[in-house]
Structure formats: structure tokens, C-alpha cells
Design a protein around this motif. Structure first.
Motif, PDB file in Angstrom:
ATOM      1  N   ALA A 187       6.558  10.873   3.287  1.00  0.00           N
ATOM      2  CA  ALA A 187       7.544   9.907   2.813  1.00  0.00           C
ATOM      3  C   ALA A 187       7.240   8.498   3.308  1.00  0.00           C
ATOM      4  O   ALA A 187       7.251   7.527   2.528  1.00  0.00           O
ATOM      5  CB  ALA A 187       8.944  10.327   3.273  1.00  0.00           C
ATOM      6  N   VAL A 188       6.951   8.371   4.582  1.00  0.00           N
ATOM      7  CA  VAL A 188       6.705   7.051   5.156  1.00  0.00           C
ATOM      8  C   VAL A 188       5.377   6.475   4.677  1.00  0.00           C
ATOM      9  O   VAL A 188       5.294   5.287   4.334  1.00  0.00           O
ATOM     10  CB  VAL A 188       6.739   7.113   6.699  1.00  0.00           C
ATOM     11  CG1 VAL A 188       6.281   5.789   7.295  1.00  0.00           C
ATOM     12  CG2 VAL A 188       8.149   7.446   7.179  1.00  0.00           C
ATOM     13  N   LEU A 189       4.350   7.309   4.625  1.00  0.00           N
ATOM     14  CA  LEU A 189       3.056   6.813   4.163  1.00  0.00           C
ATOM     15  C   LEU A 189       3.132   6.397   2.692  1.00  0.00           C
ATOM     16  O   LEU A 189       2.585   5.362   2.304  1.00  0.00           O
ATOM     17  CB  LEU A 189       1.982   7.882   4.351  1.00  0.00           C
ATOM     18  CG  LEU A 189       1.593   8.198   5.797  1.00  0.00           C
ATOM     19  CD1 LEU A 189       0.510   9.268   5.832  1.00  0.00           C
ATOM     20  CD2 LEU A 189       1.101   6.938   6.518  1.00  0.00           C
ATOM     21  N   ALA A 190       3.831   7.168   1.879  1.00  0.00           N
ATOM     22  CA  ALA A 190       3.973   6.820   0.464  1.00  0.00           C
ATOM     23  C   ALA A 190       4.756   5.524   0.309  1.00  0.00           C
ATOM     24  O   ALA A 190       4.383   4.641  -0.485  1.00  0.00           O
ATOM     25  CB  ALA A 190       4.685   7.948  -0.281  1.00  0.00           C
ATOM     26  N   SER A 191       5.842   5.379   1.091  1.00  0.00           N
ATOM     27  CA  SER A 191       6.644   4.156   1.039  1.00  0.00           C
ATOM     28  C   SER A 191       5.824   2.950   1.482  1.00  0.00           C
ATOM     29  O   SER A 191       5.861   1.885   0.855  1.00  0.00           O
ATOM     30  CB  SER A 191       7.876   4.307   1.943  1.00  0.00           C
ATOM     31  OG  SER A 191       8.587   3.097   2.028  1.00  0.00           O
TER      32      SER A 191
END
Length: 291
Positions: free
Chosen positions: A209-213
Motif C-alpha cells: 500500500a505504501v510503496l504503491a502510494s
């Protein structure tokens, strides 16, 4: 953004990302109390790549094992019963809610959700939720005068239903003041998981989630040219270093300690912010985002 601002904001991001106090709220508040421009959602997302890099390194053995088993399970049906292979699928399943809601609520995340009154309210409300979850976990762990300790669940017990619930809890952190780790860990505690198990899955679940964001915001920043890259990258490096130290400390802390100090801190901070906004000493709206 000055180099000093990026240093402080990078430290704040790294020190608060994995604690149940909300890193996005603290970035917003640090800027507000210092009289700086709001660093913005893009800065937050990009610097979180630094803290997630710390997760990748700290849990590298777990992650490597999970990826290897999950990859094999794509072609070997017998591997699909392997716990590590199942964890790979459960991380994917648990990431769906925040992915869908993150795209759906993008304008709100970058706008109304950054109102300090919303942040303060979430600090107090989720603080109380964490406190209740912590007390329930403590009661199960210690038992009582007429009650034996209750066995709590480990990650071996994690299934699709619980994975989705963890994911929904994580999605709540799209609102500043909630806290990704606070929401997911307290959700895990309510579902009967051990503290360490809830924290470990929380950290693993945050990676995609964080890497995609962060990559999504980086793409937008490159196209729009609205990010001051040198200070932002410096802040990301600082967030990585401080974040790694916090993970190592926090994983030891939760095995024996209560979350109540974080609960008291959240509630007091939220009440102070509400009072400052109510008296006009602090504007609830973000200043123009730094660039």
C-alpha cells in the motif's frame, strides 16, 4: 522547503510511522506549529517510501520466504497449503481495501481530511479505541482471580476474512490522525490476535500500500513538477534511518508493554489541538503546500 525543514519532517516521519500515533498527523502538526507550509500529501507519500524500505530490510528474511513460497504456489498446488504462500495471498487480499478507497477518496485525502479538526478528532477517537483493544488483550494475557489466561491467535490462524478486516482497518489510516499501525494492530487485538502477530502483519500489509502510494505520488510529482526533490529525497533518507531504529525498538516494546502511554499521548494532543483551534490560536486549514 528548506533543508532544516526536510531534516525535521524526515525525523518526524521516521519516528512516528510505526508508532500508533499517526505519522501523517504529526507531519501536518509539525508544519502548523512551526509556521511552515503544509508539506502536503505527496511529501508524506514519498517519504513513506523511506520508512517502508526500513520494513523491507528489517523483515527481509520473512519477506524473502513469503515471496518465494507464494511464487511457487502459482505453479505448484501442493504449495498453496504452505503458511508463507498463504501469507503472500493474504497480504494481497488485505491490500485491496486501501487501494480502492485510496483512489476513490484521493481528492478528500489531499483536501478536507487535512483539516486539523478532523486530525484532532481522530487522534482522540482512535486513541480510545486502541486503549480498549489494549485492555482486552491484557485481560486475556493475564487472566484474573477467577479466570485463566486466554490463548490468543497467531498468524497461523489468519484467514481471508481476518485479512480483509485488517485491510479495512488499514484503510482508515487514509485520514490523518488515525495511524496505520494503531488501526491495524488494535483491529487485530479486537479479533483476538497476539500483539506481536498483529504488529507483524500490520507492517507486512503496509508494504504494498505504501510503496504503491509513494510511486503513484512520485509519478504525479514528476509530471506536475510540484515537489522540491532534493529536500524531499533528503527527508526520505532521514525517515529510512530513524524508521529502522523505531521498528527494532517497537517490536521489542509490544511484547511486554502496554499501549496506554500512546493512548494518553493521543488524547492529550487531540484535546490541545481542538482547544487551540477553538480559541483561534491555530488555523484548522493547511497553509499552501510546500513545493
Amino acid at each position: 522547503m528548506s533543508w532544516f525543514e526536510s531534516l525535521i519532517l524526515g525525523l518526524v516521519q521516521g519516528l512516528t510511522e510505526f508508532l500508533p500515533v499517526s505519522s501523517s498527523a504529526h507531519l501536518r502538526l509539525t508544519a502548523a506549529f512551526s509556521g511552515w507550509k503544509d508539506p502536503g500529501a505527496a511529501f508524506t507519500a514519498i517519504t513513506q517510501i523511506g520508512t517502508e524500505a526500513a520494513v523491507l530490510i528489517y523483515f527481509r528474511k520473512d519477506i524473502g520466504r513469503i515471496i518465494a513460497a507464494w511464487s511457487k504456489s502459482l505453479f505448484d498446488k501442493t504449495m498453496r497449503k504452505d503458511h508463507d504462500a498463504q501469507m503472500g495471498w493474504l497480504v494481497i487480499v488485505g491490500s485491496i481495501p486501501i487501494g480502492v478507497l485510496g483512489l476513490t477518496l484521493k481528492d478528500q485525502i489531499e483536501g478536507p481530511f487535512r483539516d486539523l479538526r478532523v486530525t484532532a478528532t481522530m487522534l482522540v477517537v482512535i486513541g480510545v479505541v486502541i486503549g480498549i483493544a489494549d485492555r482486552l488483550a491484557a485481560r486475556d494475557e493475564t487472566g484474573g482471580k477467577h479466570r485463566a489466561p486466554k490463548q490468543r491467535k497467531t498468524l497461523e490462524n489468519l484467514g481471508v476474512k481476518d485479512g480483509l478486516i485488517f485491510g479495512l482497518c488499514q484503510a482508515c489510516a487514509l485520514v490523518p490522525g488515525v495511524s496505520r499501525s494503531g488501526a491495524t494492530i488494535s483491529g487485530g487485538l479486537f479479533m483476538g490476535y497476539k500483539r506481536e502477530a498483529a504488529a507483524r502483519y500490520s507492517f507486512l500489509l503496509a508494504i504494498p500500500a505504501v510503496l504503491a502510494s509513494g510511486l503513484f505520488e512520485t509519478k504525479d510529482a514528476l509530471e506536475g513538477g510540484h515537489v522540491d526533490w532534493p529536500p524531499t529525497l533528503f527527508a526520505t533518507a532521514i525517515a529510512f534511518a530513524s524508521g529502522y531504529a523505531v521498528i527494532a525498538w517497537f517490536m521489542k516494546f509490544i511484547s511486554t508493554k502496554s499501549f496506554m502511554p500512546f493512548v494518553y499521548y493521543r488524547v492529550v494532543l487531540g484535546v490541545v489541538i481542538i482547544a487551540l483551534v477553538a480559541t483561534g490560536a491555530l488555523s484548522p486549514h493547511a497553509a499552501e503546500s510546500a513545493s
